[in-house]
Design an enzyme around this catalytic site. Structure first.
Site, mmCIF file in Angstrom:
data_model
loop_
_atom_site.group_PDB
_atom_site.id
_atom_site.type_symbol
_atom_site.label_atom_id
_atom_site.label_comp_id
_atom_site.label_asym_id
_atom_site.label_seq_id
_atom_site.Cartn_x
_atom_site.Cartn_y
_atom_site.Cartn_z
ATOM 1 N N ASP A 167 9.793 10.732 -23.377
ATOM 2 C CA ASP A 167 9.252 9.824 -24.378
ATOM 3 C C ASP A 167 9.955 10.121 -25.705
ATOM 4 O OD1 ASP A 167 7.356 8.036 -25.574
ATOM 5 O OD2 ASP A 167 5.880 8.721 -24.109
ATOM 6 N N ASP A 189 9.120 4.881 -27.676
ATOM 7 C CA ASP A 189 7.756 4.604 -28.098
ATOM 8 C C ASP A 189 7.720 3.638 -29.282
ATOM 9 O OD1 ASP A 189 4.825 5.444 -28.130
ATOM 10 O OD2 ASP A 189 5.413 5.909 -30.185
ATOM 11 N N GLU A 221 8.866 0.573 -25.163
ATOM 12 C CA GLU A 221 7.489 0.115 -25.048
ATOM 13 C C GLU A 221 7.398 -1.245 -25.720
ATOM 14 O OE1 GLU A 221 4.690 2.009 -27.618
ATOM 15 O OE2 GLU A 221 3.000 1.549 -26.321
ATOM 16 N N HIS A 224 -1.159 5.821 -20.304
ATOM 17 C CA HIS A 224 -2.005 6.728 -21.089
ATOM 18 C C HIS A 224 -2.724 6.040 -22.244
ATOM 19 C CE1 HIS A 224 1.586 6.173 -23.343
ATOM 20 N NE2 HIS A 224 1.031 6.738 -24.396
ATOM 21 N N ASP A 225 -2.411 4.766 -22.510
ATOM 22 C CA ASP A 225 -3.085 4.026 -23.586
ATOM 23 C C ASP A 225 -4.170 3.108 -23.043
ATOM 24 O OD1 ASP A 225 -1.548 5.120 -25.645
ATOM 25 O OD2 ASP A 225 0.038 3.630 -25.363
HETATM 26 C C1 GLC Z 1 2.514 4.128 -28.428
HETATM 27 C C2 GLC Z 1 1.988 5.226 -27.530
HETATM 28 C C3 GLC Z 1 0.616 5.607 -27.996
HETATM 29 C C4 GLC Z 1 0.721 6.108 -29.412
HETATM 30 C C5 GLC Z 1 1.408 5.102 -30.318
HETATM 31 C C6 GLC Z 1 1.835 5.734 -31.597
HETATM 32 O O1 GLC Z 1 1.764 2.991 -28.324
HETATM 33 O O2 GLC Z 1 2.030 4.813 -26.205
HETATM 34 O O3 GLC Z 1 0.019 6.560 -27.163
HETATM 35 O O4 GLC Z 1 -0.564 6.381 -29.902
HETATM 36 O O5 GLC Z 1 2.589 4.591 -29.739
HETATM 37 O O6 GLC Z 1 2.879 6.626 -31.361
#
Ligand code: GLC
Ligand code: CA
Length: 578
Positions: A131, A233, A287, A353-354
């Site tokens: 990541d 990310d 992402e 994980h979100d």
């Molecule tokens: C992305 C990650 C998440 C995080 C956010 C800020 O959405 O997947 O878990 O809180 O970015 O980094």
């Protein structure tokens, strides 16, 4: 005549053998399939390190813990791991606030542990995707400390600052801030800094070429170690219009329109490709995939030299506490498939994980239907075109946490929003119901290894409570049961690996309007598979018009799979058609 038919047959077999050998050596491509790549054929298993396995009893998962479970990971049959951030971090957002990109978070171990983990994975033929969190850093990163120290610091322009004598900056919405305000006043230099996420996650200034070079250097550091890919990310938000024009009132209801794919984002990706990605054998996925199919294509069309695959939210966002419409679900996945049928590549996922747990959001976590519905959803994920990203614990059919008190939650975003809702006098019971269904802590409870204390995750006190159902839902129990969700997962992963048609084959939706069942075929080089899925807790028929009497059943989640299209609750069947 005989000779003639025999020879081309032999020729094809030989060609097939050669092309397969060639592929494994990365030399010759199999002409019969389009543009084969390892990252298209891989099943990616996502590990949330904080919750996977604690090796030293401090209640926090760690790298040594993952190392101790490598054989389990191998036994799943997956090809690559996506590891959530493991860099040094004060953990405001569980590692998504990085204070040193070239070091390992103390809670997780050391660089030597990382090297051992990478080697352990590679020894087992498993790749590692890291990541990369570079839309923002931690406010405890040295760059930010320098940046905030003075207006003339060489690091000032590594972040976005707005001097207070210019008045208040135009409103920017923050996803994680208690006040939803993305500008934070800092008296030290009488200026505001920008944070789309929490106050402890200041946004990096990608418009600064020096900052970009720093990031490429970090990427090379990890690529030189031999990692196999990057997940970028929140990267769609990285580029900004630094004049910070005013946005219309209420823009935050559709903030992605204003935040995603702005400015020179594509230019930065092309530069990243040139400087880093093209020089290593690494895959790349960001992402989010912008606001339109065109945005998504622009990110991943091979001749643009940006990223490898799109990771779009349209599907995962469909589940609501009130349920979701299956025709809508089918429409979303079919639309994305057809847009990428000829060009570009997608990832396929319904959890990460979100998100709350797969079976609790998209299936049915009641004792009666948990296992079948978890298997059905897994069948879906493993039979679509695109690279499956599968979240750890879903292979056990792990469920939502069942937390009822705010004190049980750990997620900073959820706790800040709780304060926000309270401050505006919102109905807090309603908020608690909402987070019980959708809070990402539901997907972050400790991985359930066995029925011993703390599910075998830790000998200490876990950082977040273990799900109460761990005595029945855990690896040890499921290993014993040939029909467990876990063993079904292994079978369907193997089926995908054994059938290239499930990776590259043409997808055709059947019985489109059916509100209960999802039916589609996958076809490649004369091979045709049919997938039937019942998304409901009742018997329902898939009306495909296909005669199933000659079809060969490859896999199903019932002991007597349907042979006529009438499906038991949450039944899933994969057929090979003659
Ligand atoms: C992305 C990650 C998440 C995080 C956010 C800020 O959405 O997947 O878990 O809180 O970015 O980094
Ligand atoms: Ca630990």
């Amino acid at each position: 005549m005989k000779r003639k038919t025999f020879l081309p047959g032999l020729f094809i077999v030989v060609l097939f053998l050669i092309s397969n050998i060639g592929f494994s050596q990365n030399q010759i491509k199999n002409d019969s399939t389009p543009d084969r790549k390892w990252w298209k054929e891989a099943v990616v298993y996502q590990i949330y390190p904080r919750s996977f396995k604690d090796n030293n009893g401090d209640g926090i998962g760690d790298l040594k813990g993952i190392i101790s479970k490598l054989d389990y990971i191998k036994s799943l049959g997956v090809d690559a791991i996506w590891l959530n951030p493991i860099y040094s971090s004060p953990n405001d957002d569980n590692g998504y606030d990085v204070s040193d990109y070239r070091d390992i978070m103390k809670d997780f171990g050391t660089m030597a542990d990382f090297d051992a983990l990478l080697k352990g994975l590679h020894d087992r033929g498993i790749k590692l995707v890291m990541d990369l969190v570079v839309n923002h850093s931690s406010d405890e990163h040295e760059w930010f400390k320098q940046s905030r120290s003075s207006r003339t610091s060489p690091y000032r322009d590594y972040y976005h600052w707005w001097n207070a004598e210019q008045g208040k900056p135009p409103y920017r919405y923050s996803l994680f801030d208690v006040n939803h305000d993305a500008w934070r006043y800092d008296s030290l230099t009488n200026a505001y800094y920008l944070h789309y996420f929490s106050r402890k996650q200041p946004d990096l200034n990608w418009e600064n070429p020096k900052l970009r070079q720093e990031i490429y250097g970090i990427m090379k550091f990890w690529a030189d170690k031999g990692i196999d890919g990057f997940r970028l990310d929140a990267f769609q938000f990285a580029a900004k219009d630094t004049t910070f024009p005013g946005f219309p009132k209420g823009f935050e209801k559709n903030f992605s329109q204003y935040y995603a794919m702005q400015g020179n984002l594509h230019g930065y990706l092309q530069q990243m490709y040139k400087e880093v990605l093209s020089r290593y054998n690494v895959m790349s996925v960001a992402e989010g995939a912008g606001n339109t199919l065109e945005d998504a294509h622009n990110l991943v069309d091979a001749n643009r030299h940006e990223l490898n695959m799109a990771y779009a939210f349209d599907g995962v966002d469909l589940a609501k506490p009130t349920g979701y419409s299956l025709p809508h679900f089918k429409e979303v996945f079919s639309r994305w498939d057809s847009a990428f049928a000829d060009k570009g590549w997608l990832s396929i996922f319904l959890a990460n994980h979100d998100q709350a747990r797969l079976v609790s959001r998209f299936g049915n976590d009641s004792p009666q239907f948990r296992e079948v519905s978890a298997k059905m959803l897994t069948t879906f994920l493993m039979t679509m075109r695109g690279t499956p990203f599968y979240y750890n614990g879903d292979e056990l059919g792990m469920t939502n946490a069942g937390f009822t008190k705010i004190e049980d939650y750990r997620d900073m975003a959820t706790l800040n929003e709780y304060k926000h809702q309270k401050s505006i006098g919102a109905d807090m019971d309603k908020y608690m119901q909402r987070i019980a269904f959708e809070c990402r802590d539901n997907g972050r409870t400790p991985f359930q290894w066995d029925s011993s204390a703390n599910a075998g995750f830790s000998t200490g006190t876990p950082w977040i409570q273990v799900n109460k159902n761990y005595k029945t839902i855990n690896v040890a129990e499921e290993e014993k049961d040939p029909n467990s969700v876990l063993n079904y997962f292994r079978k369907v992963v193997k089926l995908r690996k054994d059938n290239l048609v499930l990776v590259y084959g043409k997808y055709t939706l059947l019985d489109k309007q059916n509100p209960d069942t999802y039916a589609y075929t996958r076809e490649l080089n004369g091979k045709k598979l049919l997938v039937l899925l019942n998304f409901k807790a009742k018997v329902a028929a898939a009306n495909t018009g296909i005669d199933l009497s000659q079809a060969k059943i490859l896999l199903g989640n019932y002991s007597h799979p349907s042979n006529n299209g009438t499906l038991q609750p949450y039944e899933a069947v994969i057929y090979e058609l003659k």
